[in-house]
Scaffold this motif. Structure first.
Motif, PDB file in Angstrom:
ATOM      1  N   LYS A  26       0.846  -1.206   0.000  1.00  0.00           N
ATOM      2  CA  LYS A  26       0.000   0.000   0.000  1.00  0.00           C
ATOM      3  C   LYS A  26       0.883   1.258   0.000  1.00  0.00           C
ATOM      4  O   LYS A  26       0.625   2.226  -0.720  1.00  0.00           O
ATOM      5  CB  LYS A  26      -0.925  -0.019   1.218  1.00  0.00           C
ATOM      6  N   PHE A  27       1.934   1.222   0.821  1.00  0.00           N
ATOM      7  CA  PHE A  27       2.870   2.356   0.864  1.00  0.00           C
ATOM      8  C   PHE A  27       3.505   2.576  -0.516  1.00  0.00           C
ATOM      9  O   PHE A  27       3.705   3.714  -0.956  1.00  0.00           O
ATOM     10  CB  PHE A  27       3.972   2.115   1.907  1.00  0.00           C
ATOM     11  N   GLN A  28       3.848   1.460  -1.210  1.00  0.00           N
ATOM     12  CA  GLN A  28       4.454   1.573  -2.541  1.00  0.00           C
ATOM     13  C   GLN A  28       3.510   2.321  -3.489  1.00  0.00           C
ATOM     14  O   GLN A  28       3.922   3.248  -4.183  1.00  0.00           O
ATOM     15  CB  GLN A  28       4.746   0.187  -3.131  1.00  0.00           C
ATOM     16  N   THR A  29       2.236   1.906  -3.500  1.00  0.00           N
ATOM     17  CA  THR A  29       1.287   2.527  -4.434  1.00  0.00           C
ATOM     18  C   THR A  29       1.048   4.001  -4.067  1.00  0.00           C
ATOM     19  O   THR A  29       0.775   4.815  -4.933  1.00  0.00           O
ATOM     20  CB  THR A  29      -0.057   1.772  -4.459  1.00  0.00           C
ATOM     21  N   GLN A  30       1.194   4.322  -2.787  1.00  0.00           N
ATOM     22  CA  GLN A  30       1.020   5.712  -2.329  1.00  0.00           C
ATOM     23  C   GLN A  30       2.248   6.566  -2.615  1.00  0.00           C
ATOM     24  O   GLN A  30       2.219   7.777  -2.390  1.00  0.00           O
ATOM     25  CB  GLN A  30       0.861   5.741  -0.784  1.00  0.00           C
TER      26      GLN A  30
END
Length: 572
Positions: A26-30
């Motif tokens: 999720k952090f990657q996509t953010q």
């Protein structure tokens, strides 16, 4: 720079691994890491005011880059101090201003070329006397550290020792003092008027608990004889690994923070620190950083330092165990117990330092991880909205002292036996019934917090440890302990702003050998008593479960031994 230049970090999360991986994805996509380094405040909170306060307190992210060029200036200052004939240093501060020197002093021991260093971070008159008796006053450098320049305790310490120094040195007293504070604080004016030897101005955008790698940590470190350039260079390596120059494949701060945040969301909110003896004070620093940053809005992560390590059966599903040790130090007993905990299904995080200089990187890793975990929990890690409650209650009591010359009388105790007085919001008319009622409120997932407004001694520490072990074994409760007023500036935020899972046992005593405070109508003992009463009031205002036991007769060790004996019977 390869991650091999860093202390190793291993996460063994068992059944929680997939949730941690999902959070990282999720952090990657953010594009979280890029936003993090750009101080993008909406990664934490959505309200405008909260975002402003986040952006204005993220100077710690690049403070290492600011401090590296200051190394020659600090080292030159240390040389001057030694040449001027100083033989001892006393650092006087609270919370973020005192924790780092405590950790470094223990981890490095006495170094050739360094000065012995004491830390004063308690208003207990016995502790103030102890330091005064232990140091060569005329050859001691006093470092008064206060970010805001308004913190009551370090200013009181500074005033006390300044008055003592005036008796010895007259109008040259200021030459024995150094200030570390923020630009523009009223303390700058005082230190200038009193002709302090040196005033180090820190950075207004670095909060107290994130200040380990600023002047607050590095000036005492250099005085101890620590190689602060290497300490900072190792922190800089960790900065890069955490994405300071663009995202990296393995980001140790991000991975640790995501794991801690996810575990807390799933009920494993008690970060139980396991360390070898020579790193035990690291827990004091970590307690403040993590508890004060995350403990708010009814949530948070509670770091537990010094919670006795036991068999897996003692622990509920509210734990994550973090082992921080040294690669080359066997520490077999701790490591075997941690392995048993992992085998029993508890999540385990292991960090192995190469040597004490890795602490520079460690401070930074944990600062990043704490900020990341706060993002997972959706809270602002840089404010401390509930810390003020105890200060306000204390200030009200001190106003009464100034008007009437003493603290207001407390209500009568519920029970008094063997020199112990028991005060509780619960019921009971004997020591036994009060204790049964108080501990009978404990539920799975709760913790006991021992709040000792006493003079810290090795004997008292042993008794507090015994009390924690007893409660842990008999009730399977997590335990925390702190000396007041030190914890008011650290874990106190979590106690009031975190989840309502704490049972608070406050210990107070008389001060037969009190000390007056120069220029004030009260003593150190009265000040500490007011802080205890103010803290208790604040806890009760937040609806927390409290029990105060006053250890009478002026002998805290005998009083605590008596309380332990009584608890043994009650919890049998």
């Amino acid at each position: 720079m390869s991650s091999s230049a860093l202390a190793s970090q291993t996460l063994q999360l068992g059944s929680y691994q997939s949730a941690a991986d999902a959070q990282l994805a999720k952090f990657q996509t953010q594009n979280f890491t890029t936003g993090f380094w750009q101080k993008q405040a909406d990664l934490w909170v959505s309200d405008t005011e909260g975002q402003h306060s986040i952006r204005s307190f993220m100077g710690w992210l690049r403070v290492v880059d600011d401090m590296l060029p200051a190394v020659p200036e600090i080292e030159q200052f240390v040389q001057e101090v030694k040449q001027a004939g100083f033989r001892h240093v006393v650092v006087m501060g609270m919370g973020g201003s005192s924790m780092t020197p405590i950790v470094l002093r223990q981890a490095f021991g006495e170094l050739a070329g360094g000065l012995p260093l004491s830390v004063l971070d308690t208003t207990n008159p016995g502790s103030v006397r102890e330091i005064e008796a232990a140091v060569p006053l005329a050859e001691t450098l006093f470092v008064v550290a206060s970010k805001s320049g308004t913190t009551a305790e370090p200013l009181a310490f500074g005033d006390y020792f300044y008055a003592r120094m005036q008796e010895l040195k007259g109008d040259k007293a200021g030459e024995k003092f150094v200030a570390i504070t923020d630009p523009g604080s009223q303390f700058v004016t005082q230190a200038t008027t009193q002709k302090y030897r040196r005033i180090f101005l820190n950075f207004a955008d670095v909060g107290g608990r994130f200040s380990a790698l600023s002047y607050f940590g590095l000036v005492p470190a250099a005085l101890l004889g620590i190689d602060i350039k290497t300490l900072l260079e190792r922190a800089q390596t960790m900065m890069r690994a955490c994405g300071a120059q663009g995202p990296t494949e393995h980001n140790p701060g991000l991975e640790l923070g995501a794991a801690l945040g996810v575990l807390a969301q799933q009920g494993r909110d008690k970060l139980t620190l396991v360390v070898p003896e020579n790193l035990s004070d690291f827990g004091l620093w970590l307690e403040q950083l993590v508890a004060e940053s995350t403990g708010k809005q009814g949530t948070g992560i509670l770091p537990l330092a010094g919670d006795p390590l036991s068999a897996p059966a003692v622990y509920g599903s509210d734990r994550v165990f973090v082992y921080v040790g040294y690669e080359g130090q066997p520490d077999e007993e701790n490591r075997q117990q941690v392995a048993a905990l992992q085998a029993a299904g508890h999540p385990i995080i292991t960090i192995l330092l190469r040597d004490a200089l890795d602490l520079g990187a460690e401070f930074f890793r944990w600062e990043v991880a704490t900020a990341v975990a706060s993002a997972v929990l959706g809270i602002n890690p840089f404010d401390q909205p509930n810390v003020q409650a105890a200060k306000t209650a204390t200030n009200r009591l001190m106003e009464v002292v100034e008007q009437q010359g003493q603290l207001p009388q407390t209500s009568a105790p519920l029970a008094s036996e063997n020199n112990l007085d028991y005060y509780a919001s619960s019921s009971g008319s004997s020591a036994e019934t009060v204790l049964k009622d108080f501990f009978g409120q404990a539920k799975p997932g709760d913790y006991l917090c021992v709040q000792a407004y006493l003079m810290e001694t090795p004997a008292l520490n042993t008794e507090v440890d015994a009390l924690r072990a007893l409660v842990q074994q008999r009730l399977q409760l997590a335990t925390a302990a702190g000396y007041g007023p030190r914890f008011l500036h650290s874990t106190g935020q979590y106690h009031k702003g975190g989840p309502d899972t704490g049972l608070f046992l406050q210990l107070t005593t008389d001060h037969p050998h009190d000390l007056p405070l120069p220029g004030r109508p009260y003593t150190f003992g009265t000040f500490q008593n007011a802080q205890a009463a103010g803290d208790l009031q604040a806890l009760q205002d937040y609806g927390r479960r409290t029990l105060r036991v006053h250890l009478g007769g002026g002998n805290a060790e005998a009083g605590l031994a008596e309380l332990l004996k009584r608890l043994e019977q009650v919890l049998a």
